[in-house]
Write a protein that holds these residues in place. Structure first.
Motif, PDB file in Angstrom:
ATOM      1  N   VAL A 154      -8.234  31.580   5.679  1.00  0.00           N
ATOM      2  CA  VAL A 154      -8.140  30.251   4.891  1.00  0.00           C
ATOM      3  C   VAL A 154      -9.033  30.576   3.299  1.00  0.00           C
ATOM      4  N   ALA A 155     -10.115  30.992   3.559  1.00  0.00           N
ATOM      5  CA  ALA A 155     -10.858  31.371   2.458  1.00  0.00           C
ATOM      6  C   ALA A 155     -10.300  32.366   1.564  1.00  0.00           C
ATOM      7  N   GLN A 156      -9.533  33.221   2.106  1.00  0.00           N
ATOM      8  CA  GLN A 156      -8.791  34.250   1.170  1.00  0.00           C
ATOM      9  C   GLN A 156      -7.740  33.333   0.584  1.00  0.00           C
ATOM     10  N   ALA A 157      -7.036  32.637   1.084  1.00  0.00           N
ATOM     11  CA  ALA A 157      -5.823  31.775   0.700  1.00  0.00           C
ATOM     12  C   ALA A 157      -6.487  31.146  -0.460  1.00  0.00           C
ATOM     13  N   GLY A 158      -7.469  30.317  -0.254  1.00  0.00           N
ATOM     14  CA  GLY A 158      -8.114  29.462  -1.396  1.00  0.00           C
ATOM     15  C   GLY A 158      -8.546  30.273  -2.484  1.00  0.00           C
ATOM     16  N   SER A 159      -9.320  31.391  -2.206  1.00  0.00           N
ATOM     17  CA  SER A 159      -9.739  32.218  -3.514  1.00  0.00           C
ATOM     18  C   SER A 159      -8.559  32.553  -4.127  1.00  0.00           C
ATOM     19  N   ARG A 160      -7.405  32.997  -3.484  1.00  0.00           N
ATOM     20  CA  ARG A 160      -6.061  33.668  -4.262  1.00  0.00           C
ATOM     21  C   ARG A 160      -5.641  32.439  -4.968  1.00  0.00           C
ATOM     22  N   ARG A 161      -5.836  31.198  -4.645  1.00  0.00           N
ATOM     23  CA  ARG A 161      -5.235  30.050  -5.323  1.00  0.00           C
ATOM     24  C   ARG A 161      -6.087  29.638  -6.732  1.00  0.00           C
ATOM     25  N   ALA A 162      -7.154  29.765  -6.534  1.00  0.00           N
ATOM     26  CA  ALA A 162      -8.138  29.954  -7.426  1.00  0.00           C
ATOM     27  C   ALA A 162      -7.945  30.516  -8.536  1.00  0.00           C
ATOM     28  N   ASP A 163      -7.700  32.181  -8.106  1.00  0.00           N
ATOM     29  CA  ASP A 163      -7.450  33.012  -9.003  1.00  0.00           C
ATOM     30  C   ASP A 163      -6.236  32.806  -9.755  1.00  0.00           C
ATOM     31  N   GLU A 164      -5.095  32.590  -9.083  1.00  0.00           N
ATOM     32  CA  GLU A 164      -3.905  31.953  -9.878  1.00  0.00           C
ATOM     33  C   GLU A 164      -4.116  30.933 -10.902  1.00  0.00           C
ATOM     34  N   LEU A 165      -4.897  29.814 -10.492  1.00  0.00           N
ATOM     35  CA  LEU A 165      -5.085  28.959 -11.521  1.00  0.00           C
ATOM     36  C   LEU A 165      -5.723  29.152 -12.822  1.00  0.00           C
ATOM     37  N   VAL A 166      -6.939  29.886 -12.536  1.00  0.00           N
ATOM     38  CA  VAL A 166      -7.467  30.771 -13.584  1.00  0.00           C
ATOM     39  C   VAL A 166      -6.971  31.248 -14.607  1.00  0.00           C
ATOM     40  N   ALA A 167      -5.879  32.238 -13.897  1.00  0.00           N
ATOM     41  CA  ALA A 167      -5.039  32.972 -14.656  1.00  0.00           C
ATOM     42  C   ALA A 167      -4.185  32.006 -15.494  1.00  0.00           C
ATOM     43  N   GLN A 168      -3.449  31.217 -14.880  1.00  0.00           N
ATOM     44  CA  GLN A 168      -2.459  30.389 -15.757  1.00  0.00           C
ATOM     45  C   GLN A 168      -3.190  29.605 -16.736  1.00  0.00           C
ATOM     46  N   ALA A 169      -4.363  29.419 -16.536  1.00  0.00           N
ATOM     47  CA  ALA A 169      -5.143  28.277 -17.528  1.00  0.00           C
ATOM     48  C   ALA A 169      -5.781  29.305 -18.617  1.00  0.00           C
ATOM     49  N   ASP A 170      -6.069  30.639 -18.388  1.00  0.00           N
ATOM     50  CA  ASP A 170      -6.486  31.487 -19.321  1.00  0.00           C
ATOM     51  C   ASP A 170      -5.125  31.885 -20.333  1.00  0.00           C
ATOM     52  N   ALA A 171      -4.023  31.805 -20.052  1.00  0.00           N
ATOM     53  CA  ALA A 171      -2.762  32.157 -20.567  1.00  0.00           C
ATOM     54  C   ALA A 171      -2.041  31.023 -21.235  1.00  0.00           C
ATOM     55  N   ALA A 172      -2.732  29.617 -20.985  1.00  0.00           N
ATOM     56  CA  ALA A 172      -2.011  28.744 -21.385  1.00  0.00           C
ATOM     57  C   ALA A 172      -2.489  28.135 -22.760  1.00  0.00           C
ATOM     58  N   SER A 173      -1.396  27.945 -23.680  1.00  0.00           N
ATOM     59  CA  SER A 173      -1.300  27.828 -24.919  1.00  0.00           C
ATOM     60  C   SER A 173      -1.640  26.296 -25.563  1.00  0.00           C
ATOM     61  N   ASN A 174      -1.768  25.478 -24.563  1.00  0.00           N
ATOM     62  CA  ASN A 174      -2.139  24.203 -24.744  1.00  0.00           C
ATOM     63  C   ASN A 174      -3.540  23.779 -24.194  1.00  0.00           C
ATOM     64  N   ASP A 175      -4.360  23.262 -24.828  1.00  0.00           N
ATOM     65  CA  ASP A 175      -5.720  22.979 -24.408  1.00  0.00           C
ATOM     66  C   ASP A 175      -5.836  21.930 -23.052  1.00  0.00           C
ATOM     67  N   SER A 176      -4.748  21.029 -23.288  1.00  0.00           N
ATOM     68  CA  SER A 176      -4.646  20.186 -22.257  1.00  0.00           C
ATOM     69  C   SER A 176      -4.244  20.446 -21.048  1.00  0.00           C
ATOM     70  N   ILE A 177      -3.315  21.613 -20.927  1.00  0.00           N
ATOM     71  CA  ILE A 177      -2.812  22.223 -19.941  1.00  0.00           C
ATOM     72  C   ILE A 177      -3.922  23.194 -19.324  1.00  0.00           C
ATOM     73  N   ALA A 178      -4.470  23.777 -20.185  1.00  0.00           N
ATOM     74  CA  ALA A 178      -5.572  24.683 -19.646  1.00  0.00           C
ATOM     75  C   ALA A 178      -6.594  23.925 -18.908  1.00  0.00           C
ATOM     76  N   ALA A 179      -7.231  22.612 -19.547  1.00  0.00           N
ATOM     77  CA  ALA A 179      -8.132  22.079 -18.987  1.00  0.00           C
ATOM     78  C   ALA A 179      -7.993  21.672 -17.623  1.00  0.00           C
ATOM     79  N   LEU A 180      -6.583  21.157 -17.387  1.00  0.00           N
ATOM     80  CA  LEU A 180      -6.131  20.728 -16.346  1.00  0.00           C
ATOM     81  C   LEU A 180      -6.002  21.728 -15.223  1.00  0.00           C
ATOM     82  N   LEU A 181      -5.735  23.055 -15.602  1.00  0.00           N
ATOM     83  CA  LEU A 181      -5.741  24.238 -14.578  1.00  0.00           C
ATOM     84  C   LEU A 181      -7.116  24.408 -14.086  1.00  0.00           C
ATOM     85  N   TYR A 182      -7.812  24.471 -15.163  1.00  0.00           N
ATOM     86  CA  TYR A 182      -9.197  24.832 -14.913  1.00  0.00           C
ATOM     87  C   TYR A 182     -10.050  23.986 -14.097  1.00  0.00           C
ATOM     88  N   THR A 183      -9.744  22.433 -14.083  1.00  0.00           N
ATOM     89  CA  THR A 183     -10.144  21.496 -13.339  1.00  0.00           C
ATOM     90  C   THR A 183      -9.451  21.710 -11.965  1.00  0.00           C
TER      91      THR A 183
END
Length: 216
Positions: free
Chosen positions: A48-77
């Motif tokens: 469960v921890a590994q799955a959760g960690s992977r999910r957090a990794d994916e969200l951060v990667a998407q946020a880092d690549a987001a061109s829109n600040d609002s989308i990035a903020a949502l993903l970081y949240t």
């Protein structure tokens, strides 16, 4: 050959040994079952921890690549709420965005979630939190954060002098010139290269604060 029949005492001892062996067998069985349950529980938690960690990794990667600040903020949240190592970094990133938007209280809430292992990153978290409190005119909390940042920085020559300057500025705002002078004196004595690298005459600021402390 004559058989030796067991005495009543020997029979009693033998039955007692058998009863104890059966009891021990049950105890061993239950211990084995208990250990198995614990192992299964740990394995499930790790998965469960590994799955959760992977999910957090994916969200951060998407946020880092987001061109829109609002989308990035949502993903970081979302990543920050997920927790784990990436979640802590996401909380720090979100705090920076809130700080730049002038939302200092929201930034502080995010920084409270950002538990970073790296000493430089941890110092940065406390430094930014101090800046937030400074903008909220809470100077006592500001100083507390700067001191924690200095402690986390672990004598890093590129970070500690900058933090000491920040601290000195707060003391000056409080008209505590003696403590302001102490901050600058520490830079002059322990981080002499800072003045050359930043082209800032720290000794001049120290002498000014020391003179004002003497005259006060």
């Amino acid at each position: 050959m004559e058989k030796n029949n067991p005495t009543p005492e020997q029979v009693e001892v033998s039955e007692d040994i058998i009863a104890k062996a059966r009891a021990n067998k049950k105890a061993i069985l239950w211990c084995s079952v208990g250990a198995f349950v614990i192992i299964i529980g740990v394995l499930i938690w790790l998965l469960v921890a590994q799955a959760g960690s992977r999910r957090a990794d994916e969200l951060v990667a998407q946020a880092d690549a987001a061109s829109n600040d609002s989308i990035a903020a949502l993903l970081y949240t979302q990543a920050a709420n997920a927790g784990y190592k990436s979640g802590h970094r996401a909380a720090a990133q979100l705090a920076v965005m809130y700080y730049e938007a002038g939302k200092y209280e929201d930034a502080i809430k995010c920084l409270d979630k950002a538990d970073l292992d790296d000493e430089i990153a941890a110092a940065g978290v406390y430094s930014l939190k101090g800046d937030c409190y400074a903008n909220l005119d809470n100077l006592s909390e500001t100083l507390d954060c700067y001191k924690k940042a200095i402690s986390k920085a672990n004598d890093n020559p590129e970070i500690v002098p900058m933090l000491l300057v920040k601290e000195a500025n707060i003391y000056r705002a409080q008209e505590d010139y003696a403590k302001e002078a102490e901050c600058y004196k520490t830079i002059v004595d322990e981080y002499p290269s800072y003045s050359m690298e930043t082209r800032t005459d720290i000794k001049k600021y120290y002498e000014r604060a020391a003179a004002q402390a003497q005259a006060k």
